[in-house]
Enzyme design. Structure first.
Site, PDB file in Angstrom:
ATOM      1  N   HIS A   9       0.774  -1.427   0.021  1.00 42.53           N
ATOM      2  CA  HIS A   9       0.174   0.084   0.046  1.00 42.53           C
ATOM      3  C   HIS A   9       0.913   1.056  -0.070  1.00 42.53           C
ATOM      4  CE1 HIS A   9      -2.581   3.001   2.314  1.00 42.53           C
ATOM      5  NE2 HIS A   9      -3.037   3.163   1.046  1.00 42.53           N
ATOM      6  N   HIS A  39      -1.732   0.941   8.008  1.00 44.02           N
ATOM      7  CA  HIS A  39      -3.029   0.989   7.627  1.00 44.02           C
ATOM      8  C   HIS A  39      -3.802  -0.338   7.518  1.00 44.02           C
ATOM      9  CE1 HIS A  39      -0.749   4.242   5.673  1.00 44.02           C
ATOM     10  NE2 HIS A  39      -1.510   4.992   5.930  1.00 44.02           N
TER      11      HIS A  39
END
Length: 174
Positions: A103, A122
């Site tokens: 990510h 995250h």
């Protein structure tokens, strides 16, 4: 003697064609010889071979760190304890992945209790028993898998390539 008038249009057409011809000639001779790391016409560089460790010495369900393909790319090798697709070693249970989340490049950690990689930034989760597949979270790609080879004679595991692109790179081999 009469001076021919050169219009802007004629000048641009003539100079543009000359520049293109010169550039084509120059490009044909300006390339250096291909490096010995990649053959002529190759589109990728060869991956190095790096030792990961001895298969039987690896602890079961614990991440072993190593760097691949270079010193700035941390990876994890895990002896899962049961055969997994693409696993190597005497029990076909050793797999390896990049330690960077796909990510935003945050480091992932291995959770032996759930047998998953987790990103603390995250909250993406990846499954090492299923080719590093992204299970949930912000990531949209699986963890890059480090391809391994096993030598039964020496009980050694070596990293030989990567399936996937390391986060933040245009090429895995710099």
């Amino acid at each position: 003697m009469e001076n021919p008038k050169l219009s802007r249009r004629i000048f641009m057409m003539t100079s543009g064609g000359s520049a293109a011809a010169l550039a084509t000639t120059h490009l044909g001779t300006a390339h250096a010889a291909p490096s010995s790391a990649a053959g002529a016409g190759a589109t990728t560089l060869n991956y190095p071979r790096r030792a990961v460790g001895k298969a039987r010495a690896m602890p079961v369900n614990e991440a072993v760190t190593f760097n691949y393909p270079d010193a700035s790319s941390m990876c994890y090798a895990i002896r899962m304890g049961a055969p997994v697709p693409g696993g190597v070693g005497p029990d076909k249970d050793i797999v390896a992945y990049s330690a960077m989340c796909t990510h935003m490049g945050c480091p992932v950690t291995y959770d032996g209790g759930t047998k998953t990689f987790k990103c603390g930034c995250h909250f993406s989760v990846f499954d090492p028993e299923n080719s590093g597949q992204m299970v949930c979270g912000q990531a949209t790609e699986d963890l890059p898998r480090i391809l391994l080879e096993y030598d039964a004679r020496t009980d050694s595991v070596q990293a030989v390539a990567i399936n996937g692109l390391l986060y933040g790179r245009q090429s895995n081999v710099l």
